[in-house]
Design a protein around this motif. Structure first.
Motif, PDB file in Angstrom:
ATOM      1  N   GLY A 168      -1.478   3.454  12.382  1.00  0.00           N
ATOM      2  CA  GLY A 168      -2.552   3.040  11.481  1.00  0.00           C
ATOM      3  C   GLY A 168      -2.051   2.852  10.058  1.00  0.00           C
ATOM      4  N   VAL A 169      -1.176   3.752   9.607  1.00  0.00           N
ATOM      5  CA  VAL A 169      -0.616   3.646   8.261  1.00  0.00           C
ATOM      6  C   VAL A 169       0.244   2.400   8.126  1.00  0.00           C
ATOM      7  CG1 VAL A 169       0.945   4.732   6.614  1.00  0.00           C
ATOM      8  CG2 VAL A 169      -0.720   6.117   7.846  1.00  0.00           C
ATOM      9  N   HIS A 176      -0.119  -0.363   2.346  1.00  0.00           N
ATOM     10  CA  HIS A 176       1.192  -0.943   2.092  1.00  0.00           C
ATOM     11  C   HIS A 176       1.700  -0.658   0.683  1.00  0.00           C
ATOM     12  CE1 HIS A 176       0.776  -4.055   5.590  1.00  0.00           C
ATOM     13  NE2 HIS A 176       0.850  -2.807   5.989  1.00  0.00           N
ATOM     14  N   ASN A 177       0.833  -0.581  -0.308  1.00  0.00           N
ATOM     15  CA  ASN A 177       1.250  -0.374  -1.697  1.00  0.00           C
ATOM     16  C   ASN A 177       1.186   1.085  -2.126  1.00  0.00           C
ATOM     17  OD1 ASN A 177       1.624  -3.159  -2.036  1.00  0.00           O
ATOM     18  ND2 ASN A 177      -0.558  -3.451  -2.518  1.00  0.00           N
ATOM     19  N   THR A 215      10.266  11.152  -9.191  1.00  0.00           N
ATOM     20  CA  THR A 215      11.336  10.460  -9.907  1.00  0.00           C
ATOM     21  C   THR A 215      11.874   9.271  -9.111  1.00  0.00           C
ATOM     22  OG1 THR A 215      13.012  11.949  -8.971  1.00  0.00           O
ATOM     23  CG2 THR A 215      11.999  12.594 -11.067  1.00  0.00           C
ATOM     24  N   ARG A 216      11.561   9.216  -7.848  1.00  0.00           N
ATOM     25  CA  ARG A 216      12.050   8.135  -7.007  1.00  0.00           C
ATOM     26  C   ARG A 216      11.023   7.013  -6.816  1.00  0.00           C
ATOM     27  NH1 ARG A 216      15.280  11.008  -1.977  1.00  0.00           N
ATOM     28  NH2 ARG A 216      16.750  12.222  -3.258  1.00  0.00           N
ATOM     29  N   TRP A 217       9.864   7.163  -7.436  1.00  0.00           N
ATOM     30  CA  TRP A 217       8.819   6.156  -7.228  1.00  0.00           C
ATOM     31  C   TRP A 217       9.265   4.765  -7.644  1.00  0.00           C
ATOM     32  CZ3 TRP A 217       3.658   8.866  -9.027  1.00  0.00           C
ATOM     33  CH2 TRP A 217       3.319   9.850  -8.064  1.00  0.00           C
TER      34      TRP A 217
END
Length: 218
Positions: free
Chosen positions: A197-198, A205-206, A214-216
């Protein structure tokens, strides 16, 4: 029948002593040949049972008996007897006894052989040992006893609650293997619909699921 006739050869009363002795020797040799042949045929008819009961003759204290038994074995091989089935049976019996030894349980539920293996097998082989132990004990429906003993030992050796089941121990290897074998199908059945589902829903998706902020933007 020719062999039987040879064995039943009759000596003339008028033969000289040397001739009688020679005739006696021939009859004894023929009788020995008939006996060896008969034993060979009997063993050849049922190798699995007969050979196991007569194999002790190969270690008899009488050298002549040993030699005769080896002659019997030789004739069996010459007759083309197949020992594959016997070999499989012997190996299966040995494996069964080994399994019984490894899974042997004491009066208080302890597992002396398995715990001894856990103490002497080097850490580099714990993954393989965990796989073997779990497989053997599960086949005997004794997996609970294995887990109980291993986990109890893990608790005894733990320095604190924070380090419990966090080290590279055999108990952790065993529980990891159990999760792979018995938990993989459950997790797949439980999580597959949610993850699908995800993955397939556009609204997700976003959205980032990264725990480390910090990895975003990485």
């Amino acid at each position: 029948m020719n062999l039987l006739n040879d064995c039943s050869e009759v000596e003339d009363d008028g033969q000289p002593v040397v001739g009688r002795k020679r005739g006696m020797s021939r009859r004894l040799a023929s009788l020995r040949h008939c006996t060896v042949l008969a034993m060979s045929n009997l063993l050849n008819a049922n190798v699995d049972s007969g050979l196991l009961h007569s194999i002790g003759l190969g270690y008899h204290k009488d050298l002549q008996t040993r030699a005769t038994f080896m002659e019997v074995l030789t004739k069996i091989l010459q007759q083309g007897t197949e020992f594959d089935t016997l070999a499989e049976t012997v190996l299966a019996d040995r494996f069964e006894r080994l399994v019984e030894l490894v899974t042997m349980m004491g009066d208080q539920g302890e597992l002396p052989i398995s715990m001894a293996l856990a103490n002497v097998v080097p850490g580099s082989q714990w993954d393989e040992l965990a796989r073997v132990l779990v497989t053997l004990f599960d086949s005997r429906h004794l997996l609970y006893q294995l887990l109980w003993n291993m986990f109890s030992k893990e608790v005894e050796l733990a320095d604190s609650m924070q380090t419990l089941f966090r080290g590279n121990s055999l108990a952790n290897k065993i529980i990891t293997f159990c999760f792979k074998v018995y938990g993989a199908a459950y997790l797949q059945k439980l999580l597959e619909p949610l993850l699908k589902g995800v993955v397939t829903t556009p609204e997700w998706h976003n959205i980032s699921f990264e725990v480390d902020t910090t990895r975003w933007n990485a």
